[in-house]
Write an enzyme that holds these catalytic residues in place. Structure first.
Site, mmCIF file in Angstrom:
data_model
loop_
_atom_site.group_PDB
_atom_site.id
_atom_site.type_symbol
_atom_site.label_atom_id
_atom_site.label_comp_id
_atom_site.label_asym_id
_atom_site.label_seq_id
_atom_site.Cartn_x
_atom_site.Cartn_y
_atom_site.Cartn_z
ATOM 1 N N GLU A 241 0.623 -1.163 -0.142
ATOM 2 C CA GLU A 241 -0.009 0.009 -0.049
ATOM 3 C C GLU A 241 0.886 1.347 0.065
ATOM 4 O O GLU A 241 0.705 2.185 0.867
ATOM 5 C CB GLU A 241 -0.913 -0.010 1.253
ATOM 6 C CG GLU A 241 -1.999 -1.167 1.221
ATOM 7 C CD GLU A 241 -3.071 -1.098 2.228
ATOM 8 O OE1 GLU A 241 -2.608 -0.649 3.183
ATOM 9 O OE2 GLU A 241 -4.006 -1.971 2.053
ATOM 10 N N ASP A 320 -7.953 -9.495 4.105
ATOM 11 C CA ASP A 320 -7.822 -8.130 4.768
ATOM 12 C C ASP A 320 -8.935 -8.279 5.876
ATOM 13 O O ASP A 320 -9.556 -7.188 5.902
ATOM 14 C CB ASP A 320 -7.802 -6.899 3.949
ATOM 15 C CG ASP A 320 -7.267 -6.030 4.948
ATOM 16 O OD1 ASP A 320 -6.856 -6.126 5.967
ATOM 17 O OD2 ASP A 320 -7.212 -4.628 4.144
ATOM 18 N N GLU A 348 -12.592 -2.747 12.246
ATOM 19 C CA GLU A 348 -12.699 -2.201 10.797
ATOM 20 C C GLU A 348 -13.611 -2.667 10.152
ATOM 21 O O GLU A 348 -14.697 -1.735 9.755
ATOM 22 C CB GLU A 348 -11.211 -2.312 10.085
ATOM 23 C CG GLU A 348 -11.121 -1.736 8.850
ATOM 24 C CD GLU A 348 -9.654 -1.634 8.109
ATOM 25 O OE1 GLU A 348 -8.846 -2.158 8.770
ATOM 26 O OE2 GLU A 348 -9.652 -1.009 6.955
HETATM 27 C C1 GCU Z 1 -6.095 -2.428 5.798
HETATM 28 C C2 GCU Z 1 -6.285 -1.025 6.500
HETATM 29 C C3 GCU Z 1 -5.260 -0.043 6.480
HETATM 30 C C4 GCU Z 1 -4.101 -0.775 6.810
HETATM 31 C C5 GCU Z 1 -3.671 -1.928 6.270
HETATM 32 C C6 GCU Z 1 -2.684 -2.904 6.756
HETATM 33 O O1 GCU Z 1 -5.936 -2.200 4.290
HETATM 34 O O2 GCU Z 1 -7.667 -0.408 5.787
HETATM 35 O O3 GCU Z 1 -5.926 0.888 7.368
HETATM 36 O O4 GCU Z 1 -3.138 0.135 7.009
HETATM 37 O O5 GCU Z 1 -5.035 -2.768 6.093
HETATM 38 O O6 GCU Z 1 -3.046 -3.767 7.540
HETATM 39 O O7 GCU Z 1 -1.492 -2.591 6.641
#
Ligand code: GCU
Length: 612
Positions: A241, A320, A348
């Site tokens: 990400e 996730d 979440e």
């Molecule tokens: C999910 C979550 C993010 C987090 C990511 C992770 O995608 O929405 O906020 O950073 O997991 O586990 O790194």
């Protein structure tokens, strides 16, 4: 100040005195408090036995013998038994030891005081770019952790935002002072680090094979362990990400992780390397990429290539933290790598600590498929914040409690752990809290948000509330591809091939829609709405029914809650959140049913209201 709402230690309200320096001191203080409350459990002495494993203990007559931290875990085990009305003679004999040496909590706390995916207020320990806390609340946190057997806390978010890089630099004295508050509870610290941290410090590169970079990390590690000799290690989110990582330099994740591992090895430190790597810039038109395949594809070729002090931390499922996912095949496949599973206590995708969602059955389901011996460690993203009750919803405390139970003993029962939590935390509520609210809660939430393994129909970004097309034409690789005739993704060998990542027996079970668990049916298969479920209903009818049932069950839970004799203000807080849950459940029911009704044109067999 040291509020224990929703947590089992409510029945033993005193914090151990601040002068307790070791877990053994803390254990003695807890046993004194217990003896005052339950005299039958008085007169138990403590003996720290250096020959025993650090975390194990045994009750031998009136002596609690244990390793350095084991005596404290033993003291809490005695307290739990006593407070549930058991007699000392019923306490289990023999040595009690945890299944995993490292039982971790990961805070996703940012130093500006926000918490990523936090639903319990702001950070309990950061504000304004530095540590800011009430010492007693941190000691209370240490106490909560120790009371359920947890022993490592990562203080900052895996997404390392400025100025968190200072945690292993100029903020080290603050980090050390924070850690000193947790040490008497047997809790060690970890920090998330940014793989590109050397660049933030002025270096031209963060290439793990660059000698200057290696020397930079070695110097940082020396400084950290000089300040905190029992520091646990570094947690890393790399190439995930948009976080920086070894891929930038054409290096593998083993090369990246091992470089850090060698910097911390002289101090006995660990590198916890997250396996949450996937293409988050996918094109929804491109059906050749299937996100759940990503971790296995990336890490299986590296099996055996990681140094001994690297722990690969893999999310429990391949996506996730969805409401329902199969177990991660990476955790079943890798044989020669130290593995940790990562759960998310922060709700979440599972109700934001507004809707009730007990995770105990998530842990149970996971360990039904993954033998505990495969794992070196266990981790969970915290659900704690500065909120007065620490957990937002006071009942969300059950998720921390049950996590600790499974981290100690993966053979734990989901129902029993919830019953113990309820009995200890709300003795006044009787059996209904566990039986009618907590135990069914996941099933209810699943019915209205994620039936048949359909995940991701959530509002993008905040992930609460329904939006069936929210991620459908987006880049995150999370599609259901509902059409006029069919829904779901074929993940068998005829489809994306994901199911082939499992050992043969699981692959066979998942690949046949007749043997695939119904709660994962549309995760593994693309099926027509007319598909006949085991009970004879059509699949579309099952979708409608689950949404009607889920919303009705939320109303029934609200009726139960209204009658429960809970203490104030927990009762009012729980009721307020339950009203929001009922609204949310109705919204899910109507949005999802309308979505499928519009697509399929199939009427509800019972003629109930589906909006156009
Ligand atoms: C999910 C979550 C993010 C987090 C990511 C992770 O995608 O929405 O906020 O950073 O997991 O586990 O790194």
């Amino acid at each position: 100040m040291t509020n224990l709402r929703g947590f089992w230690l409510r029945s033993l309200p005193e914090l151990p005195p601040a002068h307790c320096a070791t877990p053994a001191d803390t254990a003695r203080a807890e046993l004194r408090q217990l003896a005052a409350r339950c005299p039958a459990w008085g007169g138990i002495g403590i003996s720290v036995d250096p020959a025993m494993d650090r975390d194990s203990y045994a009750l031998e007559g009136k002596i609690l013998r244990g390793g350095e931290a084991g005596v404290l875990y033993g003291a809490y085990a005695l307290a739990e038994a006593a407070l549930q009305g058991k007699a000392p003679a019923d306490f289990p004999g023999g040595v009690q030891a945890p299944a995993f040496p490292d039982r971790m909590l990961n805070g996703w706390d940012n130093m500006d005081g926000t918490v990523e995916r936090g639903y319990a207020g702001r950070s309990l320990w950061f504000e304004g770019g530095r540590f800011a806390y009430e010492p007693d609340r941190i000691r209370q946190l240490g106490r909560l952790m120790a009371s359920v057997g947890l022993n490592v806390l990562c203080v900052n978010n895996v997404n390392v935002h400025e100025p968190a890089e200072g945690l292993i630099d100029e903020l080290l004295p603050e980090l050390a002072a924070f850690g000193a508050l947790l040490r008497p509870f047997g809790v060690r610290l970890m920090t998330s680090v940014d793989f590109a941290q050397p660049i933030r410090d002025g270096m031209a590169t963060a290439d793990p094979l660059d000698e200057g970079v290696q020397a930079w990390w070695a110097r940082r590690a020396d400084a950290v362990w000089a300040a905190i000799p029992d520091f646990f290690g570094f947690l890393v989110k790399a190439d995930s990400e948009h976080r920086p990582g070894p891929f930038t330099y054409g290096r593998s994740h083993a090369e990246g992780a091992n470089m850090l591992a060698r910097a911390v090895a002289p101090h006995g430190g660990k590198v916890v390397w997250r396996a949450f790597v996937y293409n988050c810039m996918q094109d929804w038109r491109d059906h050749s990429i299937d996100r759940p395949c990503a971790a296995y594809d990336t890490y299986m070729p590296l099996d055996g290539a990681f140094d001994d002090n690297v722990i690969l931390q893999v999310k429990n499922g391949p996506y996730d933290f969805q409401v329902r996912e199969p177990v991660s095949p990476t955790l079943l496949g890798m044989e020669r790598t130290a593995l940790a599973v990562e759960f998310q206590l922060a709700q979440e995708y599972t109700g934001h600590q507004i809707d009730l969602y007990a995770l105990a059955s998530v842990f149970r389901d996971f360990f039904d498929d993954v033998p505990a011996q495969r794992l070196r460690a266990i981790a969970a993203v915290t659900n704690i914040g500065r909120d007065e009750s620490l957990f937002g919803h006071p009942f969300a405390a059950a998720n921390l409690y049950c996590y600790g139970k499974f981290a100690w003993n993966p053979g734990e029962s989901a129902e029993e752990s919830l019953r113990s939590w309820a009995r200890l935390s709300y003795p006044e509520a009787g059996e209904d809290l566990a039986e009618k609210l907590m135990i069914p809660s996941r099933g209810v939430y699943e019915r209205y948000t994620a039936t048949l393994g359909l995940g991701w129909m959530v509002t993008p970004g905040d992930h609460y509330g329904p939006n069936p097309s929210g991620y459908e034409y987006d880049r995150w690789g999370t599609y259901h591809r509902a059409s006029r005739d069919a829904v779901g993704i074929d993940r068998t060998r005829e489809g994306t091939g994901y199911a082939a990542q499992y050992p043969p027996e699981l692959e066979a079970r998942y690949s046949d829609p007749e043997t695939c668990p119904e709660n994962l049916l549309l995760f593994f298969h693309r099926l027509p709405y007319s598909w006949r479920m085991a009970d004879g209903r059509s699949m579309i009818q099952r979708i409608y029914d689950d949404h009607f049932d889920g919303a009705a069950m939320a109303e029934q839970m609200a009726a139960v809650l209204r009658e429960l004799p809970l203490p104030s203000p927990d009762r009012e807080e729980a009721l307020r959140r339950m009203e929001a849950q009922c609204r949310n459940a109705r919204e899910w029911r109507d949005v999802i049913n309308t979505f499928f009704h519009r697509l399929s044109g199939v009427e509800d067999a019972h003629g109930r209201m589906i909006y156009d």
